[in-house]
Design an enzyme around this catalytic site. Structure first.
Site, mmCIF file in Angstrom:
data_model
loop_
_atom_site.group_PDB
_atom_site.id
_atom_site.type_symbol
_atom_site.label_atom_id
_atom_site.label_comp_id
_atom_site.label_asym_id
_atom_site.label_seq_id
_atom_site.Cartn_x
_atom_site.Cartn_y
_atom_site.Cartn_z
ATOM 1 N N ASP B 28 0.859 -1.247 0.145
ATOM 2 C CA ASP B 28 0.007 0.036 -0.135
ATOM 3 C C ASP B 28 0.926 1.247 -0.060
ATOM 4 O O ASP B 28 1.552 1.573 1.015
ATOM 5 C CB ASP B 28 -0.750 -0.108 1.202
ATOM 6 C CG ASP B 28 -1.575 1.213 1.564
ATOM 7 O OD1 ASP B 28 -1.820 2.135 0.396
ATOM 8 O OD2 ASP B 28 -2.246 1.542 2.423
ATOM 9 N N LYS B 90 3.089 11.377 -3.527
ATOM 10 C CA LYS B 90 2.046 10.762 -4.233
ATOM 11 C C LYS B 90 1.124 11.668 -4.905
ATOM 12 O O LYS B 90 0.106 11.453 -5.730
ATOM 13 C CB LYS B 90 1.255 9.783 -3.295
ATOM 14 C CG LYS B 90 0.174 9.006 -4.003
ATOM 15 C CD LYS B 90 -0.405 7.954 -3.052
ATOM 16 C CE LYS B 90 -1.458 7.117 -3.436
ATOM 17 N NZ LYS B 90 -2.164 6.112 -2.342
ATOM 18 N N GLU B 190 -7.390 0.637 -3.933
ATOM 19 C CA GLU B 190 -7.277 0.301 -2.899
ATOM 20 C C GLU B 190 -8.626 0.014 -2.165
ATOM 21 O O GLU B 190 -8.603 -1.014 -1.179
ATOM 22 C CB GLU B 190 -6.847 1.836 -2.235
ATOM 23 C CG GLU B 190 -5.472 1.968 -2.420
ATOM 24 C CD GLU B 190 -4.799 3.531 -2.212
ATOM 25 O OE1 GLU B 190 -5.702 4.236 -1.958
ATOM 26 O OE2 GLU B 190 -3.770 3.734 -2.604
ATOM 27 N N ASP B 212 -13.083 5.398 1.630
ATOM 28 C CA ASP B 212 -11.465 5.327 1.755
ATOM 29 C C ASP B 212 -10.804 6.750 1.910
ATOM 30 O O ASP B 212 -10.748 7.197 0.814
ATOM 31 C CB ASP B 212 -10.804 4.504 0.808
ATOM 32 C CG ASP B 212 -9.146 4.410 0.737
ATOM 33 O OD1 ASP B 212 -8.673 4.936 1.658
ATOM 34 O OD2 ASP B 212 -8.625 3.428 -0.131
#
Ligand SMILES: [Zn+2]
Lengths: 212, 627
Positions: B28, B90, B190, B212
């Protein structure tokens, strides 16, 4: 499934024998896996119904459709070939893509109707049935759109949506009847109407977010 | 009768050959923290450091010589050496310079302004680095952690990406893995990974929503789960909305108080950094506490700040509202009513914020599930999928493309070719024609997004179709096919239909790395790039050899009677030779012996084909006689 055997048996008789790309042995064209070495093959060029092993029919049992779809993807999805050779990955992707395409088309009544009319020999692709010159639909569409634009509350918008949903149900029943009677033109007419109603529901949804 | 699509009998499913001792982990790669996990025999385990912590802060510190420190150590340098430390990288993956302008002032690092096109570059410790290289350093650290813990070299992984990541962001992630010497088995969304962890753990059946909220991204996915099938019906999100934004909202509030208190006109970059760290601390404290007081020390001046839960809720309310609105849209897209949802799963560290939990619970009308640690659940799902991909499994993940793919047409409008929420892999073709006599080339602009105008969407690539046979205007029929694979990545191919000539497709990724750039980076940043490449080719050769031997063995089993003893021996001897080659490390030898096996068995294959065709003809004849 007797009927489906009848439909595909004529194909089966003429289906040629071709070599498997992996073990080079004989195999009936169109099989997903080589019966000898189990290697995945390139997808056959068959229609969506044959691909999923269903009879060519507008009436589809959606839970049976899901079942066969999941079964095929379980065997052919690229996730099953993640550690295999490049060629197997490529064929599995092509198979899974074709299965998804067939499933998406057959699952949706509007796409299914368009597609069925198309394979019944009336060339309506890629846009599908679109008899927009139907003046009654045009007039009606204008009226409903006005009604929608002036709908000020959620319940007014929902009332329009409920009417459309109820009619969609009737139209789908009508399309089914038309296909049963081999009335392709009638089916196309109703499919155009289904397209209009589906589009209307989309507009209703948009209006709903504006109102709330 | 033979059905055309005959799939093998249950139990006969070809099991992927698990290459012995080749470990595959789940990663992850998060905005704030990253986690690596491994699963064996269906039992996933998060890999922790000596202190028992699973979270590796996604923070990298660079020395002037280019060497990198990742994780907690780097986090410790955030305040003392801000010019050398990168966090939240990211957020810049697959992003162009123009995108970044909208984030200006929010980013805690210096963007190189020299290049206005292509991938963003950062100035760190006197070096110029792309987000791909920085992410690769994080991935290397995770790989290292797994290697140490497992005592073996890990080279394969399932890496998760936000469901709402577009093509450019996914490509950037895969490129980063390649730089880190990781073979990506699959990019998994994810929320889908989280659903996998929950579904297999709790045997969940029915419709589920996965909410999420990570450090920098928000996803919500609507899934149908049943008997080992995880079918994503719709997904939505915001690739630039996360807990970081909560921190910024709090930091802004603190800085406002501070400038007032100290009678400052503006604040420095250092003050902003300290305020941001203080804000994060405050947010975490207020997860359990009702109120608290914090101190900001910068430029030799101290300011005091108190914040209560109610004030915090007010600050972040607009952001939480946004997530709830997206949830409502996704339900709408999936054609599902709230009352049909059987459960809501919470994923991501930011779902610990009480207001988020409360609002999600209110919206869905039920208590959300969070029995698996929201920080670890995604890596656990990824590890389970990594095991499934390498060891074989009956679980089926069917994911969708989150954003529509389209083409720019006349007047800058977008024509959608692949609609969002279509199950992948998917291929769609679009036909074009020329509008000038003798035209031999045309350029095509591919975009991703839902907006009407091309410029409002993400530019993915500009393609140049050349080699179109010269014809009169409108006569050429150019079919452009968009193929989206199971990773959600797009490839484009084109053919001219009336002549069957393949038009060349020249890809110029709008924000990605070109092949040359990638090659240069591979050479520059990896000491073992050569070894790594060689190892990959060797593995490929072995996999191919296994396939070839298996094919011949099955053929022998089926049609042994077509051969005399001498022929059988010759084939058997060549199989032994291939097997010996596979045990060695000479890739060229393996390939050569596989080819020899192919020629030794060619007459056998011909006999088998003859037999097959003869029996097929016989079948038809019998049928004809019958009727
Ligand atoms: Zn075969």
């Amino acid at each position: 499934m007797n009927t489906s055997e009848n439909i595909s048996s004529s194909e089966t008789e003429t289906a040629p024998v071709v070599p498997c790309w992996s073990c080079h042995g004989p195999l009936t064209a169109g099989l997903a896996f080589c019966p000898t070495c189990k290697a995945v093959q390139q997808p056959a060029s068959v229609d969506h119904f044959i691909r999923l092993g269903l009879e060519v029919n507008f009436d589809v049992d959606l839970s049976a459709l899901d079942k066969v779809y999941f079964e095929l993807q379980r065997a052919l999805h690229p996730d099953r070939f993640a550690t295999r050779t490049t060629k197997e990955k490529m064929y599995s992707q092509a198979q899974a893509t074709a299965i998804n395409d067939a499933y998406e088309t057959i699952k949706n009544p509007l796409k299914r109707a368009d597609y069925l009319i198309h394979i019944k020999g009336v060339n309506v692709m890629p846009d599908g049935c679109n008899l927009v010159n139907d003046p009654t639909i045009l007039m009606e569409a204008m009226e409903v759109r006005e009604k929608l634009a002036s709908a000020e509350t959620i319940s007014m918008v929902d009332a329009i949506a409920n009417d459309a949903r109820a009619e969609i149900k009737d139209v789908i029943a009508g399309i089914s009847l038309a296909f049963k009677g081999d009335d392709i033109e009638g089916a196309c007419q109703l499919t155009t109407r289904l397209k209009y109603l589906t589009k209307l529901l989309g507009e209703v949804r948009q209006r709903r977010t504006q109102v709330s | 009768m033979v059905t055309l699509l005959q799939i093998h009998e249950p139990g006969e499913t070809p099991e992927p050959h698990a290459t012995k001792s080749e470990l595959a982990v789940g990663i992850d790669l998060g905005t704030t923290n990253s986690v690596v996990a491994i699963s064996s025999e269906g039992k996933p385990e998060v890999i922790r450091d000596n202190d028992g912590s699973a979270l590796v802060p996604s923070i990298v510190a660079y020395a002037p010589d280019g060497s990198a420190i990742v994780g907690t150590l780097a986090k410790g340098l955030l305040l003392s050496r801000p010019e050398a430390v990168v966090s939240s990288i990211k957020r810049l993956m697959g992003r162009g310079v123009a995108d970044i302008k909208s984030l200006a002032g929010q980013l805690p690092y210096e963007i190189e302004s020299t290049n206005s096109e292509g991938m963003v570059r950062l100035k760190v410790s006197g070096q110029s680095l792309t987000p791909v290289e920085i992410s690769a350093d994080i991935l290397r650290a995770l790989k290292e952690r797994a290697n140490e813990r497992l005592g073996e070299t890990v080279s394969k992984a399932v890496i998760t990406v936000p469901a709402y990541f577009d093509d450019a962001q996914r490509v950037a992630t895969k490129d980063a893995a390649r730089l880190a010497g990781i073979d990506v088995l699959r990019l998994v969304a994810e929320p889908t990974a989280a659903a996998l962890a929950y579904g297999l753990d709790a045997g969940a059946e029915g419709l589920y929503a996965v909410f999420d909220l990570g450090g920098g991204t928000f996803d919500v996915s609507l899934l149908r789960m049943e008997k080992g099938v995880f079918q994503v019906l719709a997904t939505g999100g915001d690739a630039a909305l996360g807990g970081d934004d909560f921190d910024h909202a709090i930091a802004e509030y603190f800085l406002g108080q501070r400038t007032g208190e100290l009678h400052e006109k503006s604040f420095s970059a250092d003050e902003a950094k300290v305020a941001l760290m203080t804000a994060r601390l405050a947010k975490e404290c207020l997860t359990t506490d009702e109120s608290g007081e914090w101190v900001i020390e910068a430029r030799g001046e101290t300011s005091r700040h108190s914040l209560g839960r109610d004030e915090l809720d007010l600050l972040i309310k607009p952001l939480v509202d946004k997530t709830i609105k997206i949830c409502s849209n996704v339900l709408d897209d999936g054609g599902v009513g709230i009352d049909e949802i059987k459960g809501v799963v919470l994923v991501g560290g930011s779902t610990r914020v009480p207001l988020v939990r409360k609002r999600v619970g209110e919206f869905f009308g039920r208590e959300p599930l969070a029995n698996i640690d929201p920080d670890e659940v995604v890596a656990i799902g990824a590890a389970l999928q990594a095991e499934a991909l390498t060891q074989g499994s009956d679980t089926l993940l069917l994911d969708v493309i989150p954003l529509s793919l389209g083409l720019e047409t006349m007047g800058g409008l977008v024509e959608k070719v692949v609609h969002r929420n279509t199950t992948i892999p998917v291929a769609k073709a679009q036909e074009f024609t020329t509008f000038q006599d003798g035209q031999t080339a045309m350029s095509i602009h591919v975009v991703q997004g839902e907006r009407e105008m091309a410029e409002q969407n993400r530019s993915l690539a500009r393609f140049n179709l050349s080699g179109i046979p010269p014809m009169t205007a409108g006569a050429a029929r150019i079919r452009v096919t968009f193929q989206v694979d199971a990773d959600g990545l797009l490839t484009v191919s084109a053919t001219e239909d009336s002549t069957g000539i393949n038009a060349q497709v020249e890809v110029k990724p709008s924000y990605g790395l070109s092949d040359e750039e990638m090659a240069t980076m591979l050479r520059a940043s990896m000491e073992h790039a050569q070894d790594d490449m060689e190892l990959r080719l060797l593995t490929e050769a072995r996999v191919e050899a296994e396939r070839a031997m298996k094919a011949v063995e099955s053929a022998l089993k089926a049609d042994c009677s077509l051969l005399d003893d001498g022929e059988r021996d010759a084939i058997g001897r060549q199989i032994d030779v291939v097997m010996a080659a596979v045990r060695g490390n000479d890739r060229d030898l393996i390939n050569a012996e596989v080819e020899n096996l192919d020629s030794v068995t060619r007459p056998f294959a011909e006999k088998r084909m003859d037999k097959g065709i003869r029996s097929a003809l016989k079948g038809v004849e019998v049928k004809k006689l019958d009727t």
